[in-house]
Design an enzyme around this catalytic site. Structure first.
Site, PDB file in Angstrom:
ATOM      1  N   ASP A  31      -4.252  -3.501   2.312  1.00  0.00           N
ATOM      2  CA  ASP A  31      -5.238  -2.789   3.413  1.00  0.00           C
ATOM      3  C   ASP A  31      -4.996  -2.895   4.608  1.00  0.00           C
ATOM      4  O   ASP A  31      -4.290  -4.313   5.368  1.00  0.00           O
ATOM      5  CB  ASP A  31      -6.659  -2.678   3.781  1.00  0.00           C
ATOM      6  CG  ASP A  31      -7.230  -2.044   4.035  1.00  0.00           C
ATOM      7  OD1 ASP A  31      -6.507  -0.965   5.046  1.00  0.00           O
ATOM      8  OD2 ASP A  31      -8.172  -2.175   4.103  1.00  0.00           O
ATOM      9  N   HIS A  83       2.213   2.973   7.768  1.00  0.00           N
ATOM     10  CA  HIS A  83       2.797   2.696   6.140  1.00  0.00           C
ATOM     11  C   HIS A  83       4.129   2.432   5.993  1.00  0.00           C
ATOM     12  O   HIS A  83       4.578   2.035   4.892  1.00  0.00           O
ATOM     13  CB  HIS A  83       2.255   4.793   6.071  1.00  0.00           C
ATOM     14  CG  HIS A  83       1.481   4.558   5.519  1.00  0.00           C
ATOM     15  ND1 HIS A  83       0.301   3.543   5.604  1.00  0.00           N
ATOM     16  CD2 HIS A  83       0.160   5.487   6.285  1.00  0.00           C
ATOM     17  CE1 HIS A  83      -0.765   4.041   6.107  1.00  0.00           C
ATOM     18  NE2 HIS A  83      -0.756   5.810   6.431  1.00  0.00           N
ATOM     19  N   LEU A 119       9.184  -9.054 -14.374  1.00  0.00           N
ATOM     20  CA  LEU A 119       7.580  -8.501 -14.336  1.00  0.00           C
ATOM     21  C   LEU A 119       7.298  -7.456 -14.211  1.00  0.00           C
ATOM     22  O   LEU A 119       7.727  -6.360 -14.024  1.00  0.00           O
ATOM     23  CB  LEU A 119       7.921  -8.626 -12.242  1.00  0.00           C
ATOM     24  CG  LEU A 119       7.012  -8.724 -10.709  1.00  0.00           C
ATOM     25  CD1 LEU A 119       5.655  -9.188 -11.497  1.00  0.00           C
ATOM     26  CD2 LEU A 119       7.132  -8.057 -10.192  1.00  0.00           C
TER      27      LEU A 119
HETATM   28  C1  IPE Z   1      -8.523   1.057   0.279  1.00  0.00           C
HETATM   29  O1  IPE Z   1      -7.912   1.072   1.338  1.00  0.00           O
HETATM   30  C2  IPE Z   1      -7.160   1.683  -0.746  1.00  0.00           C
HETATM   31  C3  IPE Z   1      -6.118   1.196  -0.654  1.00  0.00           C
HETATM   32  C4  IPE Z   1      -6.150   0.099   0.336  1.00  0.00           C
HETATM   33  C5  IPE Z   1      -5.162   2.075  -1.073  1.00  0.00           C
HETATM   34  P1  IPE Z   1      -8.648   2.407   1.958  1.00  0.00           P
HETATM   35  O2  IPE Z   1      -8.507   1.686   3.649  1.00  0.00           O
HETATM   36  O3  IPE Z   1      -8.943   3.081   1.836  1.00  0.00           O
HETATM   37  O4  IPE Z   1     -10.402   1.258   1.710  1.00  0.00           O
HETATM   38  P2  IPE Z   1     -11.484   1.359   2.796  1.00  0.00           P
HETATM   39  O5  IPE Z   1     -11.823   3.245   3.113  1.00  0.00           O
HETATM   40  O6  IPE Z   1     -11.700   1.106   4.215  1.00  0.00           O
HETATM   41  O7  IPE Z   1     -13.115   1.677   1.921  1.00  0.00           O
HETATM   42  C1  IPE Z   2      -3.943   1.316   3.836  1.00  0.00           C
HETATM   43  O1  IPE Z   2      -3.595   1.205   5.112  1.00  0.00           O
HETATM   44  C2  IPE Z   2      -2.857   2.372   3.424  1.00  0.00           C
HETATM   45  C3  IPE Z   2      -3.389   2.957   2.395  1.00  0.00           C
HETATM   46  C4  IPE Z   2      -5.335   2.932   2.109  1.00  0.00           C
HETATM   47  C5  IPE Z   2      -2.916   4.004   2.016  1.00  0.00           C
HETATM   48  P1  IPE Z   2      -4.946   1.678   5.474  1.00  0.00           P
HETATM   49  O2  IPE Z   2      -4.322   3.588   5.863  1.00  0.00           O
HETATM   50  O3  IPE Z   2      -6.065   1.894   5.333  1.00  0.00           O
HETATM   51  O4  IPE Z   2      -5.211   1.034   7.053  1.00  0.00           O
HETATM   52  P2  IPE Z   2      -6.516   1.185   8.159  1.00  0.00           P
HETATM   53  O5  IPE Z   2      -7.504   0.632   6.873  1.00  0.00           O
HETATM   54  O6  IPE Z   2      -6.612   1.733   8.928  1.00  0.00           O
HETATM   55  O7  IPE Z   2      -6.161  -0.507   9.061  1.00  0.00           O
HETATM   56 MG    MG Z   3      -7.441   0.527   5.718  1.00  0.00          MG
END
Ligand code: IPE
Ligand code: IPE
Ligand code: MG
Length: 266
Positions: free
Chosen positions: A43, A60, A154
């Site tokens: 995240d 990303h 792995l």
């Molecule tokens: C959880 O992250 C899913 C992934 C890292 C793939 P999100 O950013 O989507 O989760 P919330 O919305 O903060 O709970």
């Molecule tokens: C995690 O990063 C990737 C996915 C959930 C696909 P985020 O896109 O959730 O990044 P933040 O949480 O907005 O910083």
């Molecule tokens: Mg996120």
């Protein structure tokens, strides 16, 4: 006898004053050990990009580089199983352009990174509702799984369109269908037999779940499987995650006393 049999794990617990306390089960992972299975909620890509005044896609992309570092670190540190939460079933609710960027990155990853994973003797699996990504990506995922299925260095699992609750509901539906068809006795369902209906059938449960970016929630990740996992919530944003973050997480895990409900050692 005053004994409760908890089922699949076959741990027999004595009620107070009813029977001599049975020998405590040995902890499966003594303090100081390397986790067999590390799972990561990757995240913080969006915040990483925002801090640099870049589009979320840049975050990303940088996150995909961090995936490579995490795989290398897992291999170097003898972690046998690494599971990465890449896209949740709830992430489909993001704006269409972001979903399409993420799908594009996944397609790119499958086309350009699988050969390298295979060279590194990594076995790739995907868990989740892969059909939602369309026939092409589903086919490429299946090909990658087939290509790498003999690899043992792995076990890399990528959670894609994954949601823990829907996984459990799908398993319950399959179990109910088998019971209705008369091929399964409801009384014979155990934790172990139920687990075999999940995407993760045959995989060990995660020992350590890491969520980057400082958020302290599980967001529907491995709800069943992480019942006794240790959790760690480092502040680092996923695109900045490095081998040293991975190693610090292992060092933190090594200090944990996993008791599984038993009494701490005196
Ligand atoms: C959880 O992250 C899913 C992934 C890292 C793939 P999100 O950013 O989507 O989760 P919330 O919305 O903060 O709970
Ligand atoms: C995690 O990063 C990737 C996915 C959930 C696909 P985020 O896109 O959730 O990044 P933040 O949480 O907005 O910083
Ligand atoms: Mg996120």
């Amino acid at each position: 006898m005053g004994l409760i049999n908890t089922g699949a794990a076959a741990q027999t617990i004595a009620l107070p004053g009813t029977a001599p306390a049975p020998k405590r089960p040995a902890p499966r992972a003594p303090t100081g050990s390397v986790p067999r299975h590390v799972a990561i909620i990757m995240d913080g890509n969006g915040r990483w990009a925002a801090a640099r005044h870049l589009p979320r896609l840049a975050g990303h992309r940088a996150g995909a580089q961090a995936v490579r570092r995490a795989i290398e670190a897992a291999i170097r540190n003898n972690v046998g199983w690494l599971t990465l939460y890449a896209f949740s079933s709830e992430n489909w609710q993001r704006p269409e352009d972001e979903v399409s960027d993420l799908t594009g990155l996944l397609r790119h990853y499958l086309r350009h990174e699988v050969a390298e994973l295979h060279r590194e003797h990594v076995r790739l699996r995907a868990i989740g509702d892969r059909a939602r990504f369309g026939a092409e990506i589903s086919r490429e995922l299946a090909q990658a799984e087939r290509l790498t299925e003999g690899n043992t260095r792995l076990n890399l699992t990528v959670a894609l369109s994954y949601g823990g609750r829907s996984e459990i509901v799908a398993a319950a539906r399959a179990v109910a269908a088998a019971a209705a068809a008369g091929t399964l006795d409801p009384a014979a369902i155990t934790e172990a037999s139920f687990s075999a209906y999940l995407f993760t059938a045959g995989m060990p449960d995660p020992d350590l779940v890491i969520r980057t970016s400082g958020e302290r929630r599980v967001s529907n990740f491995l709800l069943w499987q992480a019942a006794y996992a240790e959790y760690l919530f480092p502040e680092v944003l996923w695109p900045d995650f490095s081998a040293s973050h991975f190693e610090s997480a292992l060092a933190d895990y090594a200090t944990r006393d996993r008791r599984y409900g038993t009494r701490p050692e005196p």
